[in-house]
Write a protein that holds these residues in place. Structure first.
Motif: not given
Length: 147
Positions: A70-91
């Protein structure tokens, strides 16, 4: 780009690199160091600051999930979160062959704890969220559109 283990950050970076973008996976190489203060890996701030100071070349995509990003967020044009449900991640983690992180019972428990505790913090500070259950080509296309 940030997200929990198993969201496909490394796979998305590979797709972006094939499109000609510059990419850095901070899970690889010497981008991080252990921090006793946080009890986990953190970005080596000197290295990341130097990387982000470069203004030449194609759009740069940086991937990682560490407590000091987060200390670097001001230097990024965008901060993108990739997300998926827990069952998908664990699989995905159970079947991936690129590393063993999250394959043990303790590792899976830690991932579930991170989903509950860390992912909401990432979601609150990101500028975009991409559904990582979509086909990789769609995820890469969305990321390229953001950059």
């Amino acid at each position: 780009m940030t997200g929990m283990s198993g969201t496909g950050k490394s796979t998305a970076l590979a797709g972006l690199e094939r499109r000609g973008f510059d990419v850095v996976d901070t899970d690889e190489g010497e981008w991080t160091e252990w921090s006793d203060a946080t009890g986990g890996h953190v970005w080596r701030e000197d290295r990341v600051a130097e990387l982000l100071a470069q203004e030449e070349g194609p759009t740069l995509y940086v991937s990682g999930t560490v407590s000091n990003q987060g200390r670097f967020y001001p230097q990024f044009d965008a901060v993108v979160l990739l997300s998926a449900p827990a069952d998908v991640l664990l699989r995905r983690i159970a079947t991936r062959t690129t590393n063993d992180y999250g394959k043990s019972a303790d590792g899976r428990d830690l991932i579930l704890r991170h989903i509950a505790e860390v992912e909401p913090l990432l979601r609150a500070t990101c500028t975009h969220e991409v559904d990582a259950t979509q086909p990789v080509a769609v995820v890469v296309e969305q990321l390229a559109g953001i950059g």
